[in-house]
Motif scaffolding. Structure first.
Motif, PDB file in Angstrom:
ATOM      1  N   ARG A  10     -44.605  -9.855 -20.714  1.00 52.56           N
ATOM      2  CA  ARG A  10     -43.860 -10.329 -21.883  1.00 52.56           C
ATOM      3  C   ARG A  10     -42.822 -11.381 -21.471  1.00 52.56           C
ATOM      4  O   ARG A  10     -42.664 -12.396 -22.157  1.00 52.56           O
ATOM      5  CB  ARG A  10     -43.168  -9.131 -22.553  1.00 52.56           C
ATOM      6  CG  ARG A  10     -42.689  -9.440 -23.944  1.00 52.56           C
ATOM      7  CD  ARG A  10     -42.147  -8.195 -24.633  1.00 52.56           C
ATOM      8  NE  ARG A  10     -40.894  -8.508 -25.267  1.00 52.56           N
ATOM      9  CZ  ARG A  10     -39.790  -7.774 -25.177  1.00 52.56           C
ATOM     10  NH1 ARG A  10     -39.783  -6.663 -24.475  1.00 52.56           N
ATOM     11  NH2 ARG A  10     -38.692  -8.153 -25.783  1.00 52.56           N
ATOM     12  N   GLU A  14     -42.480 -15.257 -22.688  1.00 54.03           N
ATOM     13  CA  GLU A  14     -41.276 -15.875 -23.263  1.00 54.03           C
ATOM     14  C   GLU A  14     -40.882 -17.134 -22.488  1.00 54.03           C
ATOM     15  O   GLU A  14     -40.487 -18.140 -23.086  1.00 54.03           O
ATOM     16  CB  GLU A  14     -40.105 -14.876 -23.263  1.00 54.03           C
ATOM     17  CG  GLU A  14     -40.254 -13.741 -24.265  1.00 54.03           C
ATOM     18  CD  GLU A  14     -40.398 -14.228 -25.701  1.00 54.03           C
ATOM     19  OE1 GLU A  14     -39.848 -15.282 -26.031  1.00 54.03           O
ATOM     20  OE2 GLU A  14     -41.113 -13.565 -26.472  1.00 54.03           O
ATOM     21  N   LEU A  40     -30.648 -12.234 -12.966  1.00 52.52           N
ATOM     22  CA  LEU A  40     -31.413 -11.847 -14.157  1.00 52.52           C
ATOM     23  C   LEU A  40     -30.452 -11.328 -15.227  1.00 52.52           C
ATOM     24  O   LEU A  40     -30.505 -11.755 -16.389  1.00 52.52           O
ATOM     25  CB  LEU A  40     -32.431 -10.777 -13.757  1.00 52.52           C
ATOM     26  CG  LEU A  40     -33.501 -10.408 -14.767  1.00 52.52           C
ATOM     27  CD1 LEU A  40     -34.756  -9.962 -14.041  1.00 52.52           C
ATOM     28  CD2 LEU A  40     -33.039  -9.320 -15.692  1.00 52.52           C
ATOM     29  N   LEU A  47     -27.415 -15.676 -22.373  1.00 55.18           N
ATOM     30  CA  LEU A  47     -28.255 -15.990 -23.545  1.00 55.18           C
ATOM     31  C   LEU A  47     -27.697 -15.291 -24.782  1.00 55.18           C
ATOM     32  O   LEU A  47     -27.553 -15.902 -25.849  1.00 55.18           O
ATOM     33  CB  LEU A  47     -29.694 -15.536 -23.302  1.00 55.18           C
ATOM     34  CG  LEU A  47     -30.549 -16.426 -22.406  1.00 55.18           C
ATOM     35  CD1 LEU A  47     -31.805 -15.697 -21.958  1.00 55.18           C
ATOM     36  CD2 LEU A  47     -30.922 -17.709 -23.131  1.00 55.18           C
TER      37      LEU A  47
ATOM     38  N   LEU B  43     -36.221 -13.878 -25.319  1.00 53.20           N
ATOM     39  CA  LEU B  43     -36.110 -14.104 -23.875  1.00 53.20           C
ATOM     40  C   LEU B  43     -35.059 -13.170 -23.273  1.00 53.20           C
ATOM     41  O   LEU B  43     -35.303 -12.525 -22.243  1.00 53.20           O
ATOM     42  CB  LEU B  43     -35.753 -15.571 -23.600  1.00 53.20           C
ATOM     43  CG  LEU B  43     -35.564 -15.969 -22.137  1.00 53.20           C
ATOM     44  CD1 LEU B  43     -36.784 -15.638 -21.303  1.00 53.20           C
ATOM     45  CD2 LEU B  43     -35.247 -17.454 -22.008  1.00 53.20           C
ATOM     46  N   ALA B  44     -33.901 -13.074 -23.930  1.00 55.08           N
ATOM     47  CA  ALA B  44     -32.838 -12.187 -23.428  1.00 55.08           C
ATOM     48  C   ALA B  44     -33.319 -10.743 -23.393  1.00 55.08           C
ATOM     49  O   ALA B  44     -33.122 -10.024 -22.406  1.00 55.08           O
ATOM     50  CB  ALA B  44     -31.596 -12.318 -24.302  1.00 55.08           C
ATOM     51  N   ASP B  45     -33.987 -10.305 -24.462  1.00 59.84           N
ATOM     52  CA  ASP B  45     -34.491  -8.926 -24.524  1.00 59.84           C
ATOM     53  C   ASP B  45     -35.503  -8.659 -23.432  1.00 59.84           C
ATOM     54  O   ASP B  45     -35.481  -7.602 -22.789  1.00 59.84           O
ATOM     55  CB  ASP B  45     -35.147  -8.660 -25.890  1.00 59.84           C
ATOM     56  CG  ASP B  45     -34.103  -8.519 -26.981  1.00 59.84           C
ATOM     57  OD1 ASP B  45     -32.905  -8.431 -26.626  1.00 59.84           O
ATOM     58  OD2 ASP B  45     -34.478  -8.506 -28.163  1.00 59.84           O
ATOM     59  N   SER B  46     -36.425  -9.625 -23.220  1.00 58.43           N
ATOM     60  CA  SER B  46     -37.471  -9.358 -22.226  1.00 58.43           C
ATOM     61  C   SER B  46     -36.889  -9.369 -20.819  1.00 58.43           C
ATOM     62  O   SER B  46     -37.376  -8.661 -19.940  1.00 58.43           O
ATOM     63  CB  SER B  46     -38.638 -10.329 -22.379  1.00 58.43           C
ATOM     64  OG  SER B  46     -38.210 -11.638 -22.192  1.00 58.43           O
ATOM     65  N   LEU B  47     -35.820 -10.145 -20.600  1.00 59.24           N
ATOM     66  CA  LEU B  47     -35.147 -10.113 -19.291  1.00 59.24           C
ATOM     67  C   LEU B  47     -34.542  -8.737 -19.046  1.00 59.24           C
ATOM     68  O   LEU B  47     -34.711  -8.146 -17.978  1.00 59.24           O
ATOM     69  CB  LEU B  47     -34.034 -11.172 -19.245  1.00 59.24           C
ATOM     70  CG  LEU B  47     -34.480 -12.619 -19.032  1.00 59.24           C
ATOM     71  CD1 LEU B  47     -33.352 -13.582 -19.352  1.00 59.24           C
ATOM     72  CD2 LEU B  47     -34.935 -12.836 -17.595  1.00 59.24           C
ATOM     73  N   LEU B  48     -33.856  -8.203 -20.062  1.00 55.59           N
ATOM     74  CA  LEU B  48     -33.217  -6.887 -19.903  1.00 55.59           C
ATOM     75  C   LEU B  48     -34.274  -5.792 -19.754  1.00 55.59           C
ATOM     76  O   LEU B  48     -34.098  -4.842 -18.996  1.00 55.59           O
ATOM     77  CB  LEU B  48     -32.308  -6.605 -21.106  1.00 55.59           C
ATOM     78  CG  LEU B  48     -31.106  -7.557 -21.204  1.00 55.59           C
ATOM     79  CD1 LEU B  48     -30.361  -7.332 -22.502  1.00 55.59           C
ATOM     80  CD2 LEU B  48     -30.179  -7.381 -20.012  1.00 55.59           C
ATOM     81  N   ASP B  49     -35.377  -5.973 -20.480  1.00 60.68           N
ATOM     82  CA  ASP B  49     -36.485  -5.025 -20.415  1.00 60.68           C
ATOM     83  C   ASP B  49     -37.065  -4.976 -19.000  1.00 60.68           C
ATOM     84  O   ASP B  49     -37.305  -3.900 -18.446  1.00 60.68           O
ATOM     85  CB  ASP B  49     -37.560  -5.496 -21.406  1.00 60.68           C
ATOM     86  CG  ASP B  49     -38.419  -4.354 -21.889  1.00 60.68           C
ATOM     87  OD1 ASP B  49     -37.911  -3.220 -21.945  1.00 60.68           O
ATOM     88  OD2 ASP B  49     -39.593  -4.598 -22.198  1.00 60.68           O
TER      89      ASP B  49
END
Lengths: 197, 197
Positions: A10, A14, A40, A47, B43-49
């Motif tokens: 994912r 992105e 990261l 962001l 993008l921010a969510d997938s980085l944290l994920d």
């Protein structure tokens, strides 16, 4: 399969949405970020920070954290408005240190092919600002492209009726250019706009 | 001043830490994300994920969300271990669809100049896995670089005493190559490894 883990796949998806980033680059960026969890986290945080704090200035539609922006509330010449297509153009003018008035960001340029007409831009807001009577001069700094020129033409017509001086950035030979390699239209403009020494 | 807003400047700073991204590219990426808040949030969510869910597999040290990873727990030949430097190499081998054993990710290669010795890599864990007695063959798939070859040599010596078959990926002419342009050392390896048709 890009990777065997859904969250990484994912993230790669992105990253691929960014301009100039394909699948290989996205994978490289993702693995780089995986190797440095601090970076990261910092990227994700910044962001979210940008999403939560950045807005458009309600006066000039520039990008800002405080509304109105620091240029609109700063010690600037409010009698001169420079009209630009976007915030990047505003930054280029600020870097020149040669402009001391305020700005108006159109958020684009007139482009019939892309379905962008005057009503999609911040033109009504510009005319309202000029109509308040404290503006002496509007400097049109839209790009020297077909869309930018069309926008400049439209603005000139619309502003003339408001009894305000309308100017346009000068065309000419860029600094450091070899005249041999400058296109003919630019040389023509430079000749027409020549000044006495 | 990169931009006039601190959160945007910070985002540009974080993007600049990515490989191959300079200030201009970072600014371009930042403005692209600013224009599409959905992409920015995703993008921010997938980085944290990725930060929260991705870990190293406790068996093979591959990247995974579930521990042990899907390869270690899958229907694979547990008698064959392929040793790779990193997860990207593992993915390249998986893409070939030609390997059906399990893996062991070293997380690097021996490099005295960079201060990486055998104890910085997952070599002790590999020897422990092999020492359990169910492994027949170790395929060494470290890179064909100075560091990779040094690591292969070290592993070969260490594994020989454990009474296990140790193999190395074949050297030779890559598919689709023009022999005219292949380097001399590779041609030499290809000749030595020639097979009867």
């Amino acid at each position: 399969m890009i990777t065997n883990t859904s969250s990484l796949t994912r993230l790669v998806g992105e990253l691929k949405k960014l301009p100039g980033v394909g699948e290989r680059t996205a994978l490289r960026l993702a693995f780089h970020l995986l190797k440095s969890p601090q970076n990261l986290t910092a990227l994700a945080d910044s962001l979210l920070d940008v999403r939560n704090r950045i807005r458009a200035c309600s006066v000039c539609f520039s990008i800002t954290e405080d509304d109105p922006c620091s240029i609109c509330t700063g010690n600037r010449d409010n009698g001169t408005i420079c009209v630009v297509e976007n915030f990047q153009d505003l930054m280029a003018l600020e870097r020149s240190n040669a402009y001391h008035g305020v700005y108006h960001v159109l958020e684009g340029a007139i482009s019939p092919l892309a379905g962008i007409g005057p009503s999609e831009l911040r033109i009504a807001e510009l005319l309202e600002r000029v109509g308040q009577g404290i503006v002496n001069e509007v400097v049109i700094a839209t790009n020297f492209t077909v869309e930018g020129e069309a926008t400049a033409l439209y603005l000139t017509k619309a502003l003339k009726s408001l009894n305000v001086k309308v100017t346009r950035l000068a065309h000419g030979i860029p600094l450091g250019s070899d005249i041999e390699f400058v296109d003919a239209a630019t040389v023509q403009w430079a000749l027409q706009g020549r000044s006495e020494l």
